[in-house]
Design an enzyme around this catalytic site. Structure first.
Site, PDB file in Angstrom:
ATOM      1  N   ARG A   1      -8.433  -1.333 -36.754  1.00  0.00           N
ATOM      2  CA  ARG A   1      -7.927  -2.316 -35.797  1.00  0.00           C
ATOM      3  C   ARG A   1      -9.041  -2.757 -34.842  1.00  0.00           C
ATOM      4  NH1 ARG A   1      -2.971   1.185 -33.605  1.00  0.00           N
ATOM      5  NH2 ARG A   1      -4.507   2.821 -34.049  1.00  0.00           N
TER       6      ARG A   1
ATOM      7  N   LYS B   1      -8.267   2.524 -29.791  1.00  0.00           N
ATOM      8  CA  LYS B   1      -8.160   3.979 -29.694  1.00  0.00           C
ATOM      9  C   LYS B   1      -8.935   4.506 -28.495  1.00  0.00           C
ATOM     10  CE  LYS B   1      -6.194   6.320 -31.792  1.00  0.00           C
ATOM     11  NZ  LYS B   1      -4.787   6.714 -31.537  1.00  0.00           N
TER      12      LYS B   1
ATOM     13  N   TYR C   1      -5.526   2.607 -25.579  1.00  0.00           N
ATOM     14  CA  TYR C   1      -4.729   3.826 -25.699  1.00  0.00           C
ATOM     15  C   TYR C   1      -5.602   5.014 -25.299  1.00  0.00           C
ATOM     16  CZ  TYR C   1      -1.159   1.312 -28.392  1.00  0.00           C
ATOM     17  OH  TYR C   1      -0.174   0.442 -28.781  1.00  0.00           O
TER      18      TYR C   1
ATOM     19  N   HIS D   1      -3.839   8.658 -24.452  1.00  0.00           N
ATOM     20  CA  HIS D   1      -3.159   9.894 -24.877  1.00  0.00           C
ATOM     21  C   HIS D   1      -3.891  11.112 -24.321  1.00  0.00           C
ATOM     22  CE1 HIS D   1      -0.576   7.569 -27.534  1.00  0.00           C
ATOM     23  NE2 HIS D   1      -1.641   7.008 -28.065  1.00  0.00           N
TER      24      HIS D   1
ATOM     25  N   GLU E   1      -0.282   3.264 -23.376  1.00  0.00           N
ATOM     26  CA  GLU E   1       0.943   4.004 -23.668  1.00  0.00           C
ATOM     27  C   GLU E   1       1.743   4.400 -22.438  1.00  0.00           C
ATOM     28  OE1 GLU E   1      -2.145   7.271 -23.217  1.00  0.00           O
ATOM     29  OE2 GLU E   1      -2.074   5.266 -24.093  1.00  0.00           O
TER      30      GLU E   1
ATOM     31  N   ASP F   1      -0.400  11.937 -31.824  1.00  0.00           N
ATOM     32  CA  ASP F   1      -1.291  11.448 -30.763  1.00  0.00           C
ATOM     33  C   ASP F   1      -1.044  12.177 -29.447  1.00  0.00           C
ATOM     34  OD1 ASP F   1      -3.076   9.541 -31.793  1.00  0.00           O
ATOM     35  OD2 ASP F   1      -1.526   8.014 -31.864  1.00  0.00           O
TER      36      ASP F   1
END
Length: 372
Positions: free
Chosen positions: A15, A75, A94, A96, A118, A270
């Site tokens: 991505r 990511k 993101y 996490h 997120e 994740d």
């Protein structure tokens, strides 16, 4: 503002953080955009696609990190990328953080203002920047699980929909949110016998009303979970606590009660995973076996369908990216309490309560950070 988008370097991540459409919008708002060469290749966007909308192309990630006021990614930054972040820079991606103390420490040490997709919320209590990838991952889960169920891959050799005279696979979905709902829809569409578990009675009622028996529902007590996994050919973990580590809902000891060759698909990986035996895997090496049970725990499942995922994510993140660029992070977060929920670190301070609880770190209120 100068917006930079590096090429993703996490294994098998295809991505890209900015689509050409998003780059066009940012440039139309008076900002400059620099893409690393090849950043969009995995999603089917060429350097020329970005040049056509006015973006510059940089040969290396170093140039992106050195010059950009805001880094937009998909990511979480890898170790080599985290070394290049700096105070005064915005990181929008993101993260996490709850199961990742190393990343958290590095972001705090860098001083970067990190806003996590997120944990951005909306007026309905949803997670609008997580939802599109949750939809993708949920729809992928039965697909990859059915592959893992094949005997050649270590599974039981059960066909999801069965055939006349032979029953279908029994699929249990733990969690009735976005991921779980999409997983149940697809698994049922493949002909499987599906049960969705959740602790919210209103959610279970909604699922029953909307899907009208397409799949069954059960209250997610420990007893019900223990019972259903013994009969399941596939268990899909779809539990999310925003920003926090996923709860461990199936223990290692319970694996011995499952059918040999049954499959676990842990979409919550994740956030650390919701099975005690889960550990992150990659698209290149996606499965492993513990106690006779096949585990699929790929940490970036939507990367497998990079074109769809990039377009869906870009649609969701674009308004927030433009607000950050147009107003600066402080004013954008002051104006939008839902974007403020996305603030995870700033100038060496942790600003997300759930992450602080998970990692045992001190937290400062994001509202105080914005004011001061």
């Amino acid at each position: 503002m100068h917006i930079g988008c590096p090429k993703e370097i996490k294994p098998q991540e295809f991505r890209v953080g900015l689509t050409p459409a998003a780059a066009r919008e940012a440039i139309g708002h008076g900002h400059s955009v620099t893409m690393q060469t090849g950043a969009g290749d995995g999603a089917g966007f060429t350097d020329d696609d970005y040049r056509a909308v006015g973006a510059a192309i940089a040969g290396t990630a170093d140039a992106i990190f050195a010059e950009a006021d805001m880094i937009v990614k998909v990511k979480e930054p890898q170790a080599v990328e985290r070394k290049q972040l700096r105070e005064g820079q915005i990181l929008f991606t993101y993260l996490h953080l709850a199961p990742d103390p190393d990343q958290t420490r590095d972001l705090l040490n860098s001083g970067v203002t990190a806003i996590a997709y997120e944990t951005v919320t909306n007026a309905n209590g949803g997670l609008p920047l997580l939802a599109p990838m949750s939809e993708v991952a949920g729809r992928l889960a039965p697909q990859v699980g059915s592959w893992a169920l094949q005997k050649a891959n270590g599974g039981r050799g059960v066909l999801m929909g069965g055939v006349p005279g032979v029953g279908p696979a029994e699929v249990v979905v733990i969690g009735g949110g976005v991921v779980g709902t999409q997983a149940a829809r697809v698994a049922a569409g493949m002909g499987a016998d599906v049960t969705v578990m959740d602790r919210s009675l209103p959610r279970l009622s909604w699922l029953d009303d909307v899907y009208r028996g397409t799949f069954k529902t059960r209250y997610a007590s420990a007893d019900a979970t223990a019972d259903l996994i013994t009969r399941a050919d596939m268990v899909i973990g779809a539990v999310l606590i925003p920003g926090a580590a996923a709860p461990k809902l199936v223990t290692k000891a319970q694996l011995s009660t499952m059918k040999p060759g049954a499959v676990i698909v842990d979409v919550a990986i994740d956030q650390g995973g919701c099975f005690e035996t889960s550990k992150a895997t990659t698209h290149e090496d996606p499965i492993y076996e513990v106690g006779g049970v096949v585990h699929y725990c790929v940490a970036n499942m939507p990367g497998a369908v990079a074109r769809t995922s990039t377009l869906a994510l870009g649609n969701a993140t674009m308004p927030f990216m433009l607000a950050l660029a147009d107003k600066g992070w402080r004013q954008a977060c002051a104006d939008d309490p839902h974007l403020l929920e996305g603030l995870n670190t700033h100038a060496g301070k942790l600003t997300n309560y759930a992450v602080g609880v998970a990692l045992g770190l001190d937290v400062i209120s994001p509202a105080l950070v914005v004011k001061h």
